[in-house]
Design an enzyme around this catalytic site. Structure first.
Site, PDB file in Angstrom:
ATOM      1  N   LYS A 172       0.810  -1.149   0.034  1.00  0.00           N
ATOM      2  CA  LYS A 172       0.043   0.120  -0.063  1.00  0.00           C
ATOM      3  C   LYS A 172       0.911   1.311  -0.074  1.00  0.00           C
ATOM      4  O   LYS A 172       1.567   1.639   1.113  1.00  0.00           O
ATOM      5  CB  LYS A 172      -0.860  -0.117   1.365  1.00  0.00           C
ATOM      6  CG  LYS A 172      -2.333   0.568   1.099  1.00  0.00           C
ATOM      7  CD  LYS A 172      -2.276   2.139   0.903  1.00  0.00           C
ATOM      8  CE  LYS A 172      -2.110   2.957   1.964  1.00  0.00           C
ATOM      9  NZ  LYS A 172      -1.781   4.448   1.578  1.00  0.00           N
ATOM     10  N   GLU A 246       8.427   1.338  11.836  1.00  0.00           N
ATOM     11  CA  GLU A 246       9.257   2.306  11.786  1.00  0.00           C
ATOM     12  C   GLU A 246       8.715   3.630  11.824  1.00  0.00           C
ATOM     13  O   GLU A 246       8.059   3.947  10.772  1.00  0.00           O
ATOM     14  CB  GLU A 246      10.129   2.176  10.268  1.00  0.00           C
ATOM     15  CG  GLU A 246      10.994   0.829  10.090  1.00  0.00           C
ATOM     16  CD  GLU A 246      12.308   0.863  10.652  1.00  0.00           C
ATOM     17  OE1 GLU A 246      12.457   1.957  11.561  1.00  0.00           O
ATOM     18  OE2 GLU A 246      12.969  -0.025  10.792  1.00  0.00           O
ATOM     19  N   CYS A 280      13.010  10.886   7.730  1.00  0.00           N
ATOM     20  CA  CYS A 280      12.742  10.361   9.358  1.00  0.00           C
ATOM     21  C   CYS A 280      13.921  10.655  10.197  1.00  0.00           C
ATOM     22  O   CYS A 280      13.600  10.982  11.317  1.00  0.00           O
ATOM     23  CB  CYS A 280      12.246   8.900   9.390  1.00  0.00           C
ATOM     24  SG  CYS A 280      13.534   7.908   8.784  1.00  0.00           S
ATOM     25  N   GLU A 379       7.944  16.391  15.897  1.00  0.00           N
ATOM     26  CA  GLU A 379       8.354  16.111  14.801  1.00  0.00           C
ATOM     27  C   GLU A 379       7.749  17.156  13.846  1.00  0.00           C
ATOM     28  O   GLU A 379       6.879  17.530  13.595  1.00  0.00           O
ATOM     29  CB  GLU A 379       7.915  14.674  13.997  1.00  0.00           C
ATOM     30  CG  GLU A 379       9.003  14.388  12.863  1.00  0.00           C
ATOM     31  CD  GLU A 379       8.370  12.955  12.346  1.00  0.00           C
ATOM     32  OE1 GLU A 379       7.541  12.628  12.155  1.00  0.00           O
ATOM     33  OE2 GLU A 379       9.617  12.403  12.006  1.00  0.00           O
TER      34      GLU A 379
HETATM   35  P1  NAD Z   1       1.683   8.214   7.477  1.00  0.00           P
HETATM   36  O1  NAD Z   1       1.620   7.642   8.901  1.00  0.00           O
HETATM   37  O2  NAD Z   1       0.554   9.518   7.535  1.00  0.00           O
HETATM   38  O3  NAD Z   1       1.333   7.390   6.587  1.00  0.00           O
HETATM   39  C1  NAD Z   1       2.230   6.490   6.155  1.00  0.00           C
HETATM   40  C2  NAD Z   1       1.478   5.267   5.457  1.00  0.00           C
HETATM   41  O4  NAD Z   1       0.437   4.497   6.235  1.00  0.00           O
HETATM   42  C3  NAD Z   1       0.837   5.768   4.171  1.00  0.00           C
HETATM   43  O5  NAD Z   1       0.662   4.809   2.933  1.00  0.00           O
HETATM   44  C4  NAD Z   1      -0.874   5.840   4.599  1.00  0.00           C
HETATM   45  O6  NAD Z   1      -1.797   5.976   3.812  1.00  0.00           O
HETATM   46  C5  NAD Z   1      -0.802   4.752   5.571  1.00  0.00           C
HETATM   47  N1  NAD Z   1      -1.832   4.798   6.488  1.00  0.00           N
HETATM   48  C6  NAD Z   1      -2.330   6.178   7.282  1.00  0.00           C
HETATM   49  N2  NAD Z   1      -3.283   5.875   7.914  1.00  0.00           N
HETATM   50  C7  NAD Z   1      -3.637   4.589   8.049  1.00  0.00           C
HETATM   51  C8  NAD Z   1      -4.189   3.621   8.829  1.00  0.00           C
HETATM   52  N3  NAD Z   1      -5.243   3.894   9.708  1.00  0.00           N
HETATM   53  N4  NAD Z   1      -4.130   2.174   8.587  1.00  0.00           N
HETATM   54  C9  NAD Z   1      -3.247   1.818   7.935  1.00  0.00           C
HETATM   55  N5  NAD Z   1      -2.326   2.430   7.200  1.00  0.00           N
HETATM   56  C10 NAD Z   1      -2.563   3.755   7.212  1.00  0.00           C
HETATM   57  O7  NAD Z   1       3.144   8.878   7.318  1.00  0.00           O
HETATM   58  P2  NAD Z   1       3.654   9.846   6.074  1.00  0.00           P
HETATM   59  O8  NAD Z   1       3.009  11.373   6.312  1.00  0.00           O
HETATM   60  O9  NAD Z   1       3.271   9.150   4.970  1.00  0.00           O
HETATM   61  O10 NAD Z   1       5.310   9.776   6.337  1.00  0.00           O
HETATM   62  C11 NAD Z   1       5.916  10.581   7.334  1.00  0.00           C
HETATM   63  C12 NAD Z   1       6.063   9.843   8.688  1.00  0.00           C
HETATM   64  O11 NAD Z   1       6.880   8.799   8.418  1.00  0.00           O
HETATM   65  C13 NAD Z   1       7.087  10.781   9.511  1.00  0.00           C
HETATM   66  O12 NAD Z   1       6.504  10.814  11.013  1.00  0.00           O
HETATM   67  C14 NAD Z   1       8.558  10.004   9.436  1.00  0.00           C
HETATM   68  O13 NAD Z   1       9.312  10.321  10.391  1.00  0.00           O
HETATM   69  C15 NAD Z   1       7.863   8.815   9.227  1.00  0.00           C
HETATM   70  N6  NAD Z   1       9.190   7.730   8.623  1.00  0.00           N
HETATM   71  C16 NAD Z   1       9.834   7.056   9.279  1.00  0.00           C
HETATM   72  C17 NAD Z   1      10.693   6.432   8.871  1.00  0.00           C
HETATM   73  C18 NAD Z   1      11.630   5.325   9.567  1.00  0.00           C
HETATM   74  O14 NAD Z   1      12.334   4.634   9.050  1.00  0.00           O
HETATM   75  N7  NAD Z   1      11.371   5.283  10.981  1.00  0.00           N
HETATM   76  C19 NAD Z   1      11.259   6.645   7.531  1.00  0.00           C
HETATM   77  C20 NAD Z   1      10.524   7.477   6.942  1.00  0.00           C
HETATM   78  C21 NAD Z   1       9.327   8.126   7.502  1.00  0.00           C
END
Ligand code: NAD
Length: 486
Positions: A172, A246, A280, A379
């Site tokens: 996804k 993550e 991240c 963040e």
């Molecule tokens: P997000 O949590 O909004 O979305 C991530 C993914 O989850 C997307 O595909 C989204 O559609 C999906 N999603 C959203 N709600 C969901 C639900 N209820 N159930 C299942 N899936 C769902 O995050 P984002 O804005 O896309 O990414 C930014 C975040 O990711 C930041 O917090 C960043 O720090 C983190 N990040 C972490 C790492 C790491 O390795 N730790 C790496 C990159 C980004």
């Protein structure tokens, strides 16, 4: 519009509900993709489940060859993939070239690791007639839920080890960056048996949640925000799923008292502004030794002022746009809240007036900040560099650890005592000394505390997608002395 990629073909390519994928540098619509439904997710899971038995029984050496073939196809489609990544995510072309190098390298790395690892043999209680095996087995269908900031890299860190281990996947992608993922699946993985790789586009709810709640998806490999990680944890708890999370960061960067000013300013600008601060492990908090603070701050501001803002697709661009208006508005709130509490903006601090369109924000250096401000505690995920000074190194360590996160941390110093104290005392999954944000295929990456519970890359990254089974095998025909009757 192409639809979902299920069973190596396009499905539902004329849906009623769709998502418009936008170029963050121009706000133009690039393409439409289906806003998938629960039924779409279930269909993909059925395909992945049906393909699992054949894929897990495919000899690992054949799986390796198929994964190497995928990387060859990536290289054949290189420029189109780089362009798609640049257009939908926004960061400059060299950063997307690097992302794609990581993707290809990750598949090559796990293709090899996957074919030399099956478990281990233990010494048995009765070595002459017993064998004890620890088998490492794939789980089944892995749901890969991926964010927008590194759409293919973060996918590859899940998908490559999952496939090399013999699992099948349902992906996804983020609703903001699905195009490069769909392209990758169609052009680079179409030679795998149907159902091994599936992509369903759409929003977190319903598509992501349908994967998390599905009883035939035993593993969810997720990268994204803390809030979504918490929601996924709640949904998955009744099904006792294996969760690989993550999550977000609030990484600190410490400028030691012994640093060379110019290279340290460059290192910090890179660490905080790469991908417009949307990594991240972006530096989000900086602690500068008091004795170098003035000279270092001046050098940093000069460095930041030299960076060229623009669309990622233009070769002159150093820093691209943010991903969307929602993210820019949140970022702006952090800057404004800090200013209202006394922070000084040394450079940046506004939407650049020269861009009428696109989600640009000027790289912003701030001083006079403290941990009561959002910019130092939540963040921010944008192009901000907030600086605090410290007097003693113990104080610096205390400040670094004053967070619920624990993804990465950086120190610039060549003082061995400070370096050892730093990597022993700081609670973070990755410690970078002098060279920020450099990863290693063989080096596990992941967070401590509320930054997550997973490790990607390295042997640990493969183990995440393997279940452990112990086999105790006795081949003597005699009954044991300790069996009934006593
Ligand atoms: P997000 O949590 O909004 O979305 C991530 C993914 O989850 C997307 O595909 C989204 O559609 C999906 N999603 C959203 N709600 C969901 C639900 N209820 N159930 C299942 N899936 C769902 O995050 P984002 O804005 O896309 O990414 C930014 C975040 O990711 C930041 O917090 C960043 O720090 C983190 N990040 C972490 C790492 C790491 O390795 N730790 C790496 C990159 C980004």
């Amino acid at each position: 519009m192409k639809g979902h990629w299920i069973d190596n073909q396009w499905v539902d390519d004329d849906p009623e509900d769709f998502i418009e994928v936008c170029n963050p540098a121009t706000e133009e619509i690039l393409e439409r993709v289906p806003a998938g439904s629960e039924a779409n997710a279930h269909r993909a899971v059925e395909s992945a489940k049906a393909a699992f038995d054949g894929w897990r029984k495919t000899p690992a050496i054949e799986r390796a060859a198929l994964l190497h073939e995928a990387t060859a196809k990536m290289r054949a489609n290189w420029s189109e993939l780089v362009e798609l990544l640049t257009l939908e995510e926004g960061k400059p072309v060299p950063e997307n070239e690097e992302e794609l190098e990581w993707v290809a390298g990750t598949f090559d790395y796990y293709a090899e690791l996957g074919r030399h690892y099956r478990g281990r043999v233990l010494p048995s209680p009765e070595p002459e007639n017993q064998l004890n095996l620890v088998l490492k087995e794939p789980y089944g269908v892995v749901g890969c839920i991926v964010p927008w900031n590194y759409p293919l890299l973060l996918l590859s860190w899940k998908m490559a080890p999952a496939l090399a281990a013999g699992n099948t996947v349902v992906i996804k992608p983020s609703e903001m960056t699905p195009l490069s993922t769909l392209f990758l699946a169609e052009k680079c993985f179409d030679h795998l048996p149907p159902g091994v790789v599936n992509v369903v586009t759409g929003y977190g709810a319903p598509v992501g949640e349908a994967l998390v709640s599905h009883p035939d998806v035993p593993v969810i490999a997720f990268t994204g925000s803390l809030q979504t990680g918490q929601r996924i944890s709640q949904l998955a708890a009744p099904l006792i799923k294996h969760l690989h999370l993550e999550l977000g960061g609030k990484d600190a960067f410490v400028i030691g008292p012994d640093i060379e000013i110019e290279p340290s300013a460059k290192a910090l600008a890179y660490s905080a502004l790469l991908n417009c601060g949307q990594v991240c492990t972006s530096t989000e908090r900086v602690y500068v030794a008091e004795n170098v603070s003035k000279d270092f701050t001046d050098a940093l501001v000069e460095q930041v002022n030299n960076l060229r803002l623009g669309p990622g697709i233009e070769s002159t661009t150093d820093v691209g746009p943010m991903i969307g208006e929602k993210f820019r508005a949140k970022f702006e709130t952090h800057i404004q809240e800090a200013q209202s509490q006394g922070a000084q903006v040394l450079t940046g601090g506004r939407r650049p007036p020269e861009f009428e369109r696109g989600f640009f924000y000027e790289p912003t250096v701030l001083t006079d900040v403290d941990h009561s401000m959002l910019i130092m505690s939540e963040e921010t995920f944008g192009p901000a560099i907030p600086l605090m000074t410290y007097k003693t190194f113990d104080e610096a360590i205390q400040l670094v650890n004053d967070t619920q996160n624990g993804l990465g941390a950086v120190l610039r110093s060549n003082d061995a005592r400070l370096i050892k104290t730093f990597f022993e005392e700081v609670r973070a999954g990755t410690i970078w000394i002098n060279d920020p944000l450099t990863d290693n295929f063989a080096g596990p990456f992941g967070g401590m505390r509320m930054s997550g519970n997973a490790r990607e890359l390295g042997q640990e990254g493969l183990d995440s997608f393997l279940e452990t089974k112990h086999v105790h095998w006795d081949f003597s025909p005699e009954a044991k002395d300790w069996w009934y009757p006593y």
